[in-house]
Design a protein around this motif. Sequence first.
Motif, short mmCIF file in Angstrom:
data_model
loop_
_atom_site.label_atom_id
_atom_site.label_comp_id
_atom_site.label_asym_id
_atom_site.label_seq_id
_atom_site.Cartn_x
_atom_site.Cartn_y
_atom_site.Cartn_z
N LEU A 190 0.83 -1.20 0.00
CA LEU A 190 0.00 0.00 0.00
C LEU A 190 0.87 1.25 0.00
O LEU A 190 0.59 2.22 -0.71
CB LEU A 190 -0.91 0.01 1.23
N SER A 191 1.92 1.22 0.80
CA SER A 191 2.81 2.38 0.91
C SER A 191 3.49 2.67 -0.42
O SER A 191 3.61 3.83 -0.84
CB SER A 191 3.85 2.14 2.00
N LEU A 192 3.96 1.63 -1.11
CA LEU A 192 4.64 1.81 -2.39
C LEU A 192 3.70 2.36 -3.46
O LEU A 192 4.14 3.03 -4.39
CB LEU A 192 5.25 0.48 -2.85
N ALA A 193 2.41 2.07 -3.31
CA ALA A 193 1.44 2.61 -4.25
C ALA A 193 1.22 4.10 -4.03
O ALA A 193 0.63 4.79 -4.88
CB ALA A 193 0.11 1.87 -4.12
N MET A 194 1.70 4.61 -2.88
CA MET A 194 1.54 6.04 -2.57
C MET A 194 2.81 6.84 -2.82
O MET A 194 2.77 8.06 -2.88
CB MET A 194 1.09 6.21 -1.12
N GLY A 195 3.95 6.17 -2.95
CA GLY A 195 5.19 6.90 -3.18
C GLY A 195 6.41 6.05 -2.84
O GLY A 195 6.29 4.85 -2.60
N ASN A 196 7.56 6.67 -2.82
CA ASN A 196 8.80 5.98 -2.50
C ASN A 196 9.03 5.97 -0.99
O ASN A 196 8.79 6.96 -0.31
CB ASN A 196 9.99 6.66 -3.18
N THR A 197 9.49 4.84 -0.47
CA THR A 197 9.78 4.77 0.95
C THR A 197 11.12 5.44 1.25
O THR A 197 12.04 5.42 0.42
CB THR A 197 9.82 3.32 1.45
N ILE A 198 11.22 6.06 2.42
CA ILE A 198 12.47 6.61 2.92
C ILE A 198 13.05 5.57 3.86
O ILE A 198 12.45 5.24 4.88
CB ILE A 198 12.25 7.94 3.65
N ASP A 199 14.22 5.04 3.53
CA ASP A 199 14.72 3.85 4.21
C ASP A 199 15.79 4.16 5.26
O ASP A 199 16.64 3.31 5.55
CB ASP A 199 15.27 2.87 3.17
N THR A 200 15.74 5.35 5.83
CA THR A 200 16.73 5.74 6.84
C THR A 200 16.78 4.75 8.00
O THR A 200 17.84 4.41 8.51
CB THR A 200 16.40 7.14 7.39
N TYR A 201 15.63 4.28 8.41
CA TYR A 201 15.53 3.28 9.48
C TYR A 201 15.21 1.89 8.92
O TYR A 201 14.84 0.99 9.67
CB TYR A 201 14.43 3.67 10.47
N GLY A 202 15.33 1.72 7.61
CA GLY A 202 14.88 0.51 6.95
C GLY A 202 13.52 0.76 6.32
O GLY A 202 12.80 1.69 6.69
N ARG A 203 13.15 -0.06 5.37
CA ARG A 203 11.87 0.15 4.68
C ARG A 203 10.71 0.11 5.67
O ARG A 203 9.80 0.95 5.62
CB ARG A 203 11.65 -0.92 3.60
N LEU A 204 10.73 -0.87 6.54
CA LEU A 204 9.75 -0.97 7.62
C LEU A 204 10.51 -0.95 8.94
O LEU A 204 11.54 -1.60 9.09
CB LEU A 204 8.92 -2.25 7.50
#
Length: 311
Positions: free
Chosen positions: A103-117
């Motif tokens: 769902l998150s990827l359908a809304m935009g790019n993840t910021i992976d500073t702390y990891g994707r999740l």
Amino acid sequence: MTNLAPSEVVQAQAWTANDMTATSNWKFLWPSNWKSEVEALESWAKQQNNPIDNLTQESVATPEFDQLANQIKYEIKHGSGVAWIQGEESLSKPTLNLLFLKLSLAMGNTIDTYGRLYGILDTGKDYTSEAIPVSQTNAPTGVHTDSSQRTVQPKVLGLCCLTPAVEGGKSKIVSAAQVHENLRKTAPQKLEILYNNYIRDLVTPGSDKNIKSILENCFPIFEYSNEKLSIRYMRYWIEKGHQRVNQPLSKEVLKALDMLDKELNSVENTLSFYMNSGDMVFVDNTKVLHDRDGFIDTPDQKRVYTRVWID
């Protein structure tokens, strides 16, 4: 004199707890045929060594959930800035995390500073004695926006409840615009102070935590640009940052922060709700602040959430 955001612009973004209670635009349910798309995700994941790292928007076709993501995006951008998806409790934690990420990827790019999740749970540590995120404790977080680093600002924050707390842990959200307008009426001079730049301590992984870097980690609480009011605030890291560089906040600034905190914690401004296993919430991290109550874990049930940052 500071140029405050125009009242007519800010009022259009503002809401109270009663406003949100009276409408359902920000509440969503999973698609009616969600099982087939979840099964497709699970089938794909079985073929991956690390499905969370490998998942892309194109990995698995989930048209119904993609449509839900578009509805969420619209509410976040053009509506209240909040979307609460009341989900299903039957999924395993790995599957729920995978769906949350899809769902998150359908809304935009993840910021992976702390990891994707990023797992949110009590680690038994104390954020006041070591530089760790408050999310790694069971203490109340204080009303805040995510990320104390100037160069890292998630536009959207997502939270997924894997296991709720046995006691406590209620979620809270507040409209920055509503707080702004209340301060405009009651304490306009204090509001102006909140447009100034303030130093934040650095706790973000990978950041240099030396004095020079902390001094440069300086930005406003309220800001108005491109016809939008935004906020970045967590009081603890502001006070800690100014202490670290030996620039204590003045009494006038502390009074302004006290006024802000009073509004942020007002019952009238704060929408509170409990999330169950499978529930997800997404908020505009630039105009909606969030918090949670302290909570209690037991040996049989530990409160576990997953967080995502979206650019």
